[in-house]
Design a protein around this motif. Structure first.
Motif, mmCIF file in Angstrom:
data_model
loop_
_atom_site.group_PDB
_atom_site.id
_atom_site.type_symbol
_atom_site.label_atom_id
_atom_site.label_comp_id
_atom_site.label_asym_id
_atom_site.label_seq_id
_atom_site.Cartn_x
_atom_site.Cartn_y
_atom_site.Cartn_z
ATOM 1 N N GLU A 152 -1.318 8.344 6.097
ATOM 2 C CA GLU A 152 -0.449 7.162 6.029
ATOM 3 C C GLU A 152 0.722 7.390 5.081
ATOM 4 O O GLU A 152 1.851 6.978 5.365
ATOM 5 C CB GLU A 152 -1.246 5.935 5.581
ATOM 6 N N LYS A 161 1.935 -0.107 9.451
ATOM 7 C CA LYS A 161 1.193 -1.360 9.424
ATOM 8 C C LYS A 161 -0.217 -1.105 9.924
ATOM 9 O O LYS A 161 -0.428 -0.497 10.959
ATOM 10 C CB LYS A 161 1.880 -2.389 10.308
ATOM 11 N N ARG A 162 -1.196 -1.574 9.168
ATOM 12 C CA ARG A 162 -2.594 -1.427 9.536
ATOM 13 C C ARG A 162 -3.015 -2.574 10.440
ATOM 14 O O ARG A 162 -2.444 -3.666 10.395
ATOM 15 C CB ARG A 162 -3.474 -1.441 8.296
ATOM 16 N N ASP A 163 -4.057 -2.347 11.210
ATOM 17 C CA ASP A 163 -4.584 -3.401 12.079
ATOM 18 C C ASP A 163 -5.197 -4.533 11.271
ATOM 19 O O ASP A 163 -5.165 -5.687 11.684
ATOM 20 C CB ASP A 163 -5.641 -2.825 13.030
ATOM 21 N N ASP A 196 -4.173 -5.624 8.420
ATOM 22 C CA ASP A 196 -3.190 -6.314 7.581
ATOM 23 C C ASP A 196 -2.987 -7.729 8.092
ATOM 24 O O ASP A 196 -2.812 -7.965 9.285
ATOM 25 C CB ASP A 196 -1.834 -5.595 7.593
ATOM 26 N N ARG A 207 0.595 -4.986 -0.135
ATOM 27 C CA ARG A 207 0.890 -3.876 0.755
ATOM 28 C C ARG A 207 2.358 -3.822 1.140
ATOM 29 O O ARG A 207 2.895 -2.791 1.449
ATOM 30 C CB ARG A 207 0.068 -3.968 2.037
#
Length: 178
Positions: A98, A163-165, A167, A177
């Motif tokens: 990441e 972007k994370r799932d 988030d 974040r």
């Protein structure tokens, strides 16, 4: 009669002696016509040899190409290794993939300000690590300085993190974040 054969002079007394060498490698000169060591005779022979060499070279196959030793051009949109390394260290709580994606996103976005600032901060962090390893800094001073530099690196990089799932922008801790 004088015979020049392969660069060697061979003198014959009798004119009836036959030469048993290929005509291309020997030249027969008459002593009364010209001196075999005269500059004109040597230049003529040099021209003949040059022409023969050119004819032979024309029949030879082309030499194989040697591999080029040129260094490949570096992609201007590829981040330097020291920047990637420092960003990965700054985001030690995230997977390195990441952090690397964030740096690549900065380079692909052509954000010159963020790119220049990250390169500057990475250079400062490298210099700080070198100073610590050379024992020019105490461990406390080096820890404080690297903490400040990594905080600045995080500040310049955080907007480019993928972007994370999981988030949640509306969540209470979403501001940490982004």
């Amino acid at each position: 009669m004088v015979v020049v054969c392969g660069g060697l002079l061979v003198f014959f007394v009798a004119a009836t002696t036959r030469l048993r060498a290929p005509a291309s490698s020997c030249t027969i000169l008459r002593a009364r016509d010209e001196d075999p060591l005269s500059p004109e005779a040597l230049m003529a022979r040099a021209r003949e040899l040059r022409e023969e060499a050119e004819e032979l070279e024309a029949t030879l196959p082309a030499p194989p190409k040697e591999p080029t030793t040129q260094t490949p051009k570096k992609d201007p949109y590829e981040p330097p290794a020291n920047v990637v390394r420092q960003v990965v260290h700054a985001f030690d709580n995230l997977p390195s993939a990441e952090s690397t994606e964030a740096v690549e996103a900065i380079w692909k976005a052509r954000d010159k300000t963020a790119r220049d600032k990250l390169m500057e901060l990475a250079e400062q962090a490298d210099d700080l690590e070198d100073a610590f390893l050379d024992q020019r800094l105490s461990s406390e001073d080096a820890a404080d300085a690297i903490r400040v530099l990594r905080s600045r690196i995080r500040m310049w990089t955080k907007d480019f993190l993928p972007k994370r799932d999981d988030d949640d922008d509306a969540g209470l801790f979403g501001f940490f974040r982004r």
